[in-house]
Design a protein around this motif. Structure first.
Motif, PDB file in Angstrom:
ATOM      1  N   THR A   9       0.860  -1.178   0.000  1.00 30.89           N
ATOM      2  CA  THR A   9       0.000   0.000   0.000  1.00 30.89           C
ATOM      3  C   THR A   9       0.898   1.230   0.000  1.00 30.89           C
ATOM      4  O   THR A   9       1.833   1.322   0.798  1.00 30.89           O
ATOM      5  CB  THR A   9      -0.896   0.026   1.254  1.00 30.89           C
ATOM      6  N   LYS A  11       0.927   5.651  -0.294  1.00 35.26           N
ATOM      7  CA  LYS A  11       0.137   6.885  -0.182  1.00 35.26           C
ATOM      8  C   LYS A  11       0.156   7.561  -1.546  1.00 35.26           C
ATOM      9  O   LYS A  11       1.198   7.686  -2.177  1.00 35.26           O
ATOM     10  CB  LYS A  11       0.710   7.797   0.889  1.00 35.26           C
ATOM     11  N   ALA A  14       0.447  13.783  -3.308  1.00 31.29           N
ATOM     12  CA  ALA A  14      -0.322  14.982  -2.959  1.00 31.29           C
ATOM     13  C   ALA A  14      -0.539  15.897  -4.155  1.00 31.29           C
ATOM     14  O   ALA A  14      -1.509  16.651  -4.181  1.00 31.29           O
ATOM     15  CB  ALA A  14       0.386  15.739  -1.838  1.00 31.29           C
ATOM     16  N   THR A  18      -6.388  15.357  -3.155  1.00 31.23           N
ATOM     17  CA  THR A  18      -6.655  16.157  -1.957  1.00 31.23           C
ATOM     18  C   THR A  18      -7.062  15.184  -0.860  1.00 31.23           C
ATOM     19  O   THR A  18      -7.916  14.323  -1.086  1.00 31.23           O
ATOM     20  CB  THR A  18      -7.811  17.154  -2.220  1.00 31.23           C
ATOM     21  N   GLY A  19      -6.461  15.304   0.310  1.00 22.99           N
ATOM     22  CA  GLY A  19      -6.780  14.410   1.418  1.00 22.99           C
ATOM     23  C   GLY A  19      -5.938  13.152   1.384  1.00 22.99           C
ATOM     24  O   GLY A  19      -4.993  13.025   0.600  1.00 22.99           O
ATOM     25  N   ASP A  20      -6.297  12.206   2.239  1.00 27.60           N
ATOM     26  CA  ASP A  20      -5.538  10.961   2.360  1.00 27.60           C
ATOM     27  C   ASP A  20      -6.123   9.884   1.463  1.00 27.60           C
ATOM     28  O   ASP A  20      -7.279   9.474   1.619  1.00 27.60           O
ATOM     29  CB  ASP A  20      -5.534  10.486   3.816  1.00 27.60           C
ATOM     30  N   VAL A  21      -5.308   9.445   0.509  1.00 24.07           N
ATOM     31  CA  VAL A  21      -5.699   8.437  -0.470  1.00 24.07           C
ATOM     32  C   VAL A  21      -4.584   7.394  -0.522  1.00 24.07           C
ATOM     33  O   VAL A  21      -3.400   7.743  -0.525  1.00 24.07           O
ATOM     34  CB  VAL A  21      -5.914   9.065  -1.869  1.00 24.07           C
ATOM     35  N   TYR A  22      -4.979   6.109  -0.576  1.00 25.59           N
ATOM     36  CA  TYR A  22      -4.013   5.017  -0.560  1.00 25.59           C
ATOM     37  C   TYR A  22      -4.240   4.103  -1.761  1.00 25.59           C
ATOM     38  O   TYR A  22      -5.383   3.820  -2.123  1.00 25.59           O
ATOM     39  CB  TYR A  22      -4.130   4.235   0.755  1.00 25.59           C
ATOM     40  N   PHE A  42     -10.130   6.079  -0.527  1.00 22.83           N
ATOM     41  CA  PHE A  42     -10.254   7.493  -0.195  1.00 22.83           C
ATOM     42  C   PHE A  42     -10.826   7.632   1.214  1.00 22.83           C
ATOM     43  O   PHE A  42     -11.871   7.056   1.512  1.00 22.83           O
ATOM     44  CB  PHE A  42     -11.223   8.190  -1.157  1.00 22.83           C
ATOM     45  N   THR A  43     -10.189   8.411   2.065  1.00 20.94           N
ATOM     46  CA  THR A  43     -10.755   8.722   3.366  1.00 20.94           C
ATOM     47  C   THR A  43     -11.834   9.798   3.182  1.00 20.94           C
ATOM     48  O   THR A  43     -11.903  10.435   2.124  1.00 20.94           O
ATOM     49  CB  THR A  43      -9.660   9.211   4.332  1.00 20.94           C
ATOM     50  N   ALA A  46     -11.612  13.014   0.838  1.00 22.06           N
ATOM     51  CA  ALA A  46     -10.495  12.895  -0.105  1.00 22.06           C
ATOM     52  C   ALA A  46     -11.011  12.703  -1.523  1.00 22.06           C
ATOM     53  O   ALA A  46     -12.082  12.134  -1.750  1.00 22.06           O
ATOM     54  CB  ALA A  46      -9.593  11.727   0.295  1.00 22.06           C
TER      55      ALA A  46
END
Length: 135
Positions: A9, A11, A14, A18-22, A42-43, A46
Motif C-alpha cells: 500500500t 500513499k 499529494a 486532496t486528502g488521504d488516499v491510498y 479514499f478517506t 479525499a
C-alpha cells in the motif's frame, strides 16, 4: 500462472489528490498489455484532482460511498457494487463523501506511452461542496 499474495500500500501523491488516499497496484502492464488497475481507497473528503484518460476509465466501487463529477457539473453518487465508465478525454474527478470512505478498483487502458492519464488542477473545496449538495 503467477500468484501474487500481497501488493504494497502506498500513499497517493499529494500533487494529484486532496486528502488521504491510498493505492494498492493490481496490474502494471508491460507491452503488449495495456490494462492498468489499482485498488484506491479514499478517506472522508479525499478526492482526485481533475483529470482525463486517453482511452477512458472504468471504476468499480468496492466499499463505501463516493462521488464522480464532470466539468459540466454532472455528479453521480456511487456505492459498493456499482460501476462508472468515464469516456475517453472527459475531464472528471472522483472521491469519498465528506462522512464516509470510498474504495474502488480503477481500470484504465494505456495508450502505448503509459496509462494515458492527463492530471490537471485540484477540485476546489467549493466544487466539492457543490457536488455534495447536488446529490
Amino acid at each position: 500462472m503467477e500468484h501474487i499474495t500481497e501488493t504494497p500500500t502506498i500513499k497517493a501523491p499529494a500533487e494529484r489528490f486532496t486528502g488521504d488516499v491510498y493505492l494498492n497496484p493490481i496490474e502494471t502492464p508491460t507491452e503488449p498489455a495495456r490494462l492498468a488497475s489499482a485498488l484506491v481507497r479514499f478517506t472522508p473528503g479525499a478526492r482526485t484532482n481533475w483529470h482525463s484518460h486517453a482511452n477512458g476509465q472504468t471504476l468499480y466501487i468496492t466499499d463505501g460511498t463516493g462521488l464522480v463529477g464532470t466539468r459540466d457539473c454532472n455528479v453521480v453518487r456511487v456505492s459498493a457494487g456499482q460501476t462508472v465508465k468515464c469516456p475517453a478525454g472527459e475531464e472528471h474527478w472522483h472521491g469519498a463523501t465528506d462522512t464516509t470512505l470510498m474504495a474502488h478498483i480503477a481500470m484504465v487502458v494505456g495508450n502505448g506511452n503509459g496509462d494515458g492519464t492527463t492530471w490537471l488542477e485540484p477540485v476546489t473545496d467549493e466544487q466539492y461542496a457543490d457536488a455534495l449538495n447536488s446529490k
